[in-house]
Design a protein around this motif. Structure first.
Motif, PDB file in Angstrom:
ATOM      1  N   GLU A 168       8.158  -3.074 -12.774  1.00 23.89           N
ATOM      2  CA  GLU A 168       7.734  -1.565 -12.689  1.00 23.89           C
ATOM      3  C   GLU A 168       6.041  -1.792 -12.853  1.00 23.89           C
ATOM      4  OE1 GLU A 168       9.050   0.474 -11.277  1.00 23.89           O
ATOM      5  OE2 GLU A 168      10.972  -0.269 -11.360  1.00 23.89           O
ATOM      6  N   TYR A 169       5.829  -2.686 -14.018  1.00 20.85           N
ATOM      7  CA  TYR A 169       4.207  -2.700 -14.523  1.00 20.85           C
ATOM      8  C   TYR A 169       3.502  -3.448 -13.259  1.00 20.85           C
ATOM      9  CZ  TYR A 169       4.312  -0.883 -18.971  1.00 20.85           C
ATOM     10  OH  TYR A 169       4.555   0.020 -20.282  1.00 20.85           O
ATOM     11  N   GLY A 170       4.229  -4.330 -12.656  1.00 24.79           N
ATOM     12  CA  GLY A 170       3.650  -4.707 -11.190  1.00 24.79           C
ATOM     13  C   GLY A 170       3.172  -3.411 -10.537  1.00 24.79           C
ATOM     14  N   HIS A 171       3.646  -2.338 -10.376  1.00 20.71           N
ATOM     15  CA  HIS A 171       3.257  -1.091  -9.627  1.00 20.71           C
ATOM     16  C   HIS A 171       1.967  -0.481 -10.324  1.00 20.71           C
ATOM     17  CE1 HIS A 171       6.418  -1.070  -6.784  1.00 20.71           C
ATOM     18  NE2 HIS A 171       7.207  -0.974  -7.705  1.00 20.71           N
ATOM     19  N   HIS A 172       1.930  -0.722 -11.638  1.00 15.73           N
ATOM     20  CA  HIS A 172       0.852  -0.004 -12.324  1.00 15.73           C
ATOM     21  C   HIS A 172      -0.282  -1.007 -12.180  1.00 15.73           C
ATOM     22  CE1 HIS A 172      -1.546   1.744 -15.520  1.00 15.73           C
ATOM     23  NE2 HIS A 172      -1.871   0.552 -16.024  1.00 15.73           N
ATOM     24  N   ILE A 173      -0.346  -2.466 -11.959  1.00 18.85           N
ATOM     25  CA  ILE A 173      -1.161  -3.225 -11.648  1.00 18.85           C
ATOM     26  C   ILE A 173      -1.692  -2.962 -10.138  1.00 18.85           C
ATOM     27  CG2 ILE A 173      -2.272  -5.663 -11.217  1.00 18.85           C
ATOM     28  CD1 ILE A 173      -1.446  -4.756 -14.062  1.00 18.85           C
ATOM     29  N   GLN A 174      -0.818  -2.563  -9.184  1.00 19.01           N
ATOM     30  CA  GLN A 174      -1.189  -2.003  -7.914  1.00 19.01           C
ATOM     31  C   GLN A 174      -1.962  -0.774  -7.757  1.00 19.01           C
ATOM     32  OE1 GLN A 174       2.832  -1.930  -6.680  1.00 19.01           O
ATOM     33  NE2 GLN A 174       2.666  -4.188  -5.381  1.00 19.01           N
ATOM     34  N   THR A 175      -1.648   0.159  -8.871  1.00 13.70           N
ATOM     35  CA  THR A 175      -2.465   1.350  -8.922  1.00 13.70           C
ATOM     36  C   THR A 175      -3.800   1.045  -9.484  1.00 13.70           C
ATOM     37  OG1 THR A 175      -0.452   2.865  -9.567  1.00 13.70           O
ATOM     38  CG2 THR A 175      -2.735   3.655 -10.256  1.00 13.70           C
ATOM     39  N   LEU A 176      -3.991   0.154 -10.393  1.00 13.80           N
ATOM     40  CA  LEU A 176      -5.694  -0.326 -10.928  1.00 13.80           C
ATOM     41  C   LEU A 176      -6.216  -0.941  -9.866  1.00 13.80           C
ATOM     42  CD1 LEU A 176      -4.544  -1.354 -14.439  1.00 13.80           C
ATOM     43  CD2 LEU A 176      -5.180   0.848 -13.815  1.00 13.80           C
ATOM     44  N   THR A 177      -5.630  -1.801  -8.793  1.00 15.83           N
ATOM     45  CA  THR A 177      -6.349  -2.532  -7.958  1.00 15.83           C
ATOM     46  C   THR A 177      -6.599  -1.581  -6.779  1.00 15.83           C
ATOM     47  OG1 THR A 177      -4.347  -3.366  -7.053  1.00 15.83           O
ATOM     48  CG2 THR A 177      -5.259  -4.653  -8.631  1.00 15.83           C
ATOM     49  N   GLY A 178      -5.921  -0.424  -6.563  1.00 23.11           N
ATOM     50  CA  GLY A 178      -6.195   0.332  -5.365  1.00 23.11           C
ATOM     51  C   GLY A 178      -4.784   0.166  -4.401  1.00 23.11           C
ATOM     52  N   GLN A 179      -4.257  -1.069  -4.485  1.00 25.38           N
ATOM     53  CA  GLN A 179      -3.446  -1.453  -3.502  1.00 25.38           C
ATOM     54  C   GLN A 179      -2.079  -0.276  -3.319  1.00 25.38           C
ATOM     55  OE1 GLN A 179      -3.387  -4.555  -1.434  1.00 25.38           O
ATOM     56  NE2 GLN A 179      -2.116  -3.151  -0.258  1.00 25.38           N
ATOM     57  N   LEU A 180      -1.731   0.435  -4.152  1.00 23.93           N
ATOM     58  CA  LEU A 180      -0.552   1.302  -4.129  1.00 23.93           C
ATOM     59  C   LEU A 180      -1.166   2.467  -3.275  1.00 23.93           C
ATOM     60  CD1 LEU A 180       1.888   2.208  -6.937  1.00 23.93           C
ATOM     61  CD2 LEU A 180       0.778   4.050  -5.456  1.00 23.93           C
ATOM     62  N   GLN A 181      -2.131   3.013  -3.596  1.00 18.52           N
ATOM     63  CA  GLN A 181      -2.974   3.977  -2.859  1.00 18.52           C
ATOM     64  C   GLN A 181      -3.074   3.699  -1.617  1.00 18.52           C
ATOM     65  OE1 GLN A 181      -3.815   2.763  -5.790  1.00 18.52           O
ATOM     66  NE2 GLN A 181      -4.869   4.183  -7.161  1.00 18.52           N
ATOM     67  N   LYS A 182      -3.501   2.414  -1.150  1.00 20.08           N
ATOM     68  CA  LYS A 182      -3.505   2.222   0.124  1.00 20.08           C
ATOM     69  C   LYS A 182      -2.199   2.280   0.875  1.00 20.08           C
ATOM     70  CE  LYS A 182      -6.469  -1.213   0.806  1.00 20.08           C
ATOM     71  NZ  LYS A 182      -6.851  -2.653   0.740  1.00 20.08           N
ATOM     72  N   VAL A 183      -1.195   1.919   0.532  1.00 19.99           N
ATOM     73  CA  VAL A 183       0.057   1.700   0.928  1.00 19.99           C
ATOM     74  C   VAL A 183       0.506   3.274   0.964  1.00 19.99           C
ATOM     75  CG1 VAL A 183       2.498   1.169   0.636  1.00 19.99           C
ATOM     76  CG2 VAL A 183       0.670  -0.407   0.256  1.00 19.99           C
ATOM     77  N   GLN A 184       0.396   3.931   0.240  1.00 20.41           N
ATOM     78  CA  GLN A 184       0.939   5.461  -0.087  1.00 20.41           C
ATOM     79  C   GLN A 184       0.134   6.414   1.115  1.00 20.41           C
ATOM     80  OE1 GLN A 184       1.019   7.062  -3.642  1.00 20.41           O
ATOM     81  NE2 GLN A 184       3.305   6.118  -3.979  1.00 20.41           N
ATOM     82  N   SER A 185      -1.073   5.945   1.372  1.00 26.48           N
ATOM     83  CA  SER A 185      -1.810   6.740   2.453  1.00 26.48           C
ATOM     84  C   SER A 185      -1.435   6.420   3.837  1.00 26.48           C
ATOM     85  CB  SER A 185      -3.341   6.495   2.287  1.00 26.48           C
ATOM     86  OG  SER A 185      -3.651   5.207   2.414  1.00 26.48           O
ATOM     87  N   ALA A 186      -0.796   5.312   4.189  1.00 29.29           N
ATOM     88  CA  ALA A 186      -0.349   4.891   5.371  1.00 29.29           C
ATOM     89  C   ALA A 186       0.855   5.423   5.690  1.00 29.29           C
ATOM     90  CB  ALA A 186      -0.099   3.386   5.300  1.00 29.29           C
ATOM     91  N   GLY A 187       1.440   6.284   4.701  1.00 27.30           N
ATOM     92  CA  GLY A 187       2.697   6.990   5.137  1.00 27.30           C
ATOM     93  C   GLY A 187       3.890   6.351   4.709  1.00 27.30           C
ATOM     94  N   ASN A 188       4.984   7.081   5.014  1.00 25.92           N
ATOM     95  CA  ASN A 188       6.404   6.616   4.321  1.00 25.92           C
ATOM     96  C   ASN A 188       7.002   5.835   5.382  1.00 25.92           C
ATOM     97  OD1 ASN A 188       8.157   6.507   2.505  1.00 25.92           O
ATOM     98  ND2 ASN A 188       9.179   8.535   2.912  1.00 25.92           N
ATOM     99  N   GLN A 189       6.663   4.569   5.413  1.00 27.56           N
ATOM    100  CA  GLN A 189       7.182   3.559   6.555  1.00 27.56           C
ATOM    101  C   GLN A 189       8.302   2.646   5.949  1.00 27.56           C
ATOM    102  OE1 GLN A 189       3.999   1.244   8.802  1.00 27.56           O
ATOM    103  NE2 GLN A 189       2.746   2.623   7.725  1.00 27.56           N
ATOM    104  N   THR A 190       9.053   2.223   6.728  1.00 24.87           N
ATOM    105  CA  THR A 190      10.076   1.389   6.386  1.00 24.87           C
ATOM    106  C   THR A 190      10.374   0.169   7.223  1.00 24.87           C
ATOM    107  OG1 THR A 190      11.790   2.530   7.712  1.00 24.87           O
ATOM    108  CG2 THR A 190      11.484   3.545   5.466  1.00 24.87           C
TER     109      THR A 190
END
Length: 293
Positions: A168-190
């Motif tokens: 879960e803290y890995g997701h926090h690192i992704q937030t701080l690096t901007g990676q999480l926002q980039k993925v979420q902006s791409a839409g809800n892909q599976t």
């Protein structure tokens, strides 16, 4: 897993649950047995329905002052609940060293029982442990987690719990690096090659990196990680693979609905993180052609 009895613990990194609400999508570790499993089978995002818990769920105050007595690693022996402070302290201490001074933003963990309100909406225990990017907090029902692990067929134990926290803290690192926002902006892909799956296996990789480095600091609350611990975290990573969960709940596997990756993917990237001990290796989760290789 052994704890350092002389390590100082900071209980302020765990916060009591409070009221909340609003938008945002929470990211789970693949552990919810009701909402998460339905999401895996039918292809919706569990975060989209997290508002289904009554609005008074945030009044839960069971965690208030619960960990104030957890002052040193020795306190884990006196009260096992102090282990949550040790996990969180160790994970955050490591990541603080990986950012330039003052650039790591600590994220509190919020233990709750039953249900909780967050900036991503309301949730109950069945959603599983999750990270809410809207308030940058980790949420976990500490009483329910071992039941979840057992029902998923994982061995459990301290190291399995620590893996969940580290993921879960890995997701926090992704937030701080901007990676999480980039993925979420791409839409809800599976799907097995989707950005969402890559986000999850990268978080597993980050968890592996922390495990590798968890004992390098003599002041770390974690004193020793054994081969049995490594076996248990690998077992836990496999247990939360999309294919394992789908096979056990639906009797069939549909890769096109995957959101977290197969058991092999999750073990693979956890292993890449642990073997290298280098968080930069985890960026390869977004360039690798085969996530199982």
């Amino acid at each position: 897993m052994e704890f350092n009895p002389n390590a100082k613990l900071d209980s302020s990194q765990l916060q009591p649950s409070s009221g909340g609400g609003g938008g945002g999508v929470a990211l789970g570790g693949g552990l919810g047995l009701i909402v998460m499993i339905l999401g895996l089978i039918f292809g919706f995002n569990p975060g989209d329905i997290m508002g289904g818990v009554p609005s008074n769920a945030g009044n839960n105050s069971a965690a208030s002052n619960q960990y104030e007595h957890c002052q040193t690693g020795a306190d884990v022996q006196a009260d096992r609940e102090c282990r949550w402070v040790a996990y969180v302290n160790s994970v955050q201490s490591y990541w603080n060293t990986q950012f330039q001074q003052g650039q790591y933003k600590p994220a509190p963990t919020v233990p709750f029982t039953g249900a909780v309100n967050t900036a991503c909406g309301a949730a109950n225990s069945q959603v599983g442990p999750f990270y809410c990017p809207a308030d940058q907090k980790v949420y976990i029902d500490t009483e329910f987690i071992n039941q979840l692990l057992q029902q998923l067929g994982a061995q459990g134990g301290y190291s399995a719990e620590a893996y969940i926290i580290a993921h879960e803290y890995g997701h926090h690192i992704q937030t701080l690096t901007g990676q999480l926002q980039k993925v979420q902006s791409a839409g809800n892909q599976t799907g097995p090659d989707s950005p969402q799956v890559r986000l999850e296996v990268q978080a597993d990789c980050y968890a592996g990196v922390w495990f590798k480095n968890s004992t390098s600091d003599p002041n770390s609350p974690i004193a020793k990680v054994t081969q049995d611990d490594l076996n248990r975290i690998a077992d836990a990573a496999a247990a939360v693979g999309d294919d394992r969960i789908q096979a056990s709940t639906a009797g069939q596997v549909n890769p096109e609905t995957w959101t977290h990756g197969s058991a092999k993917m999750r073990q693979n990237w956890l292993g890449k993180g642990f073997t290298s001990g280098d968080p930069n290796v985890c960026s390869q989760a977004f360039t690798a052609q085969d996530l199982e290789a």
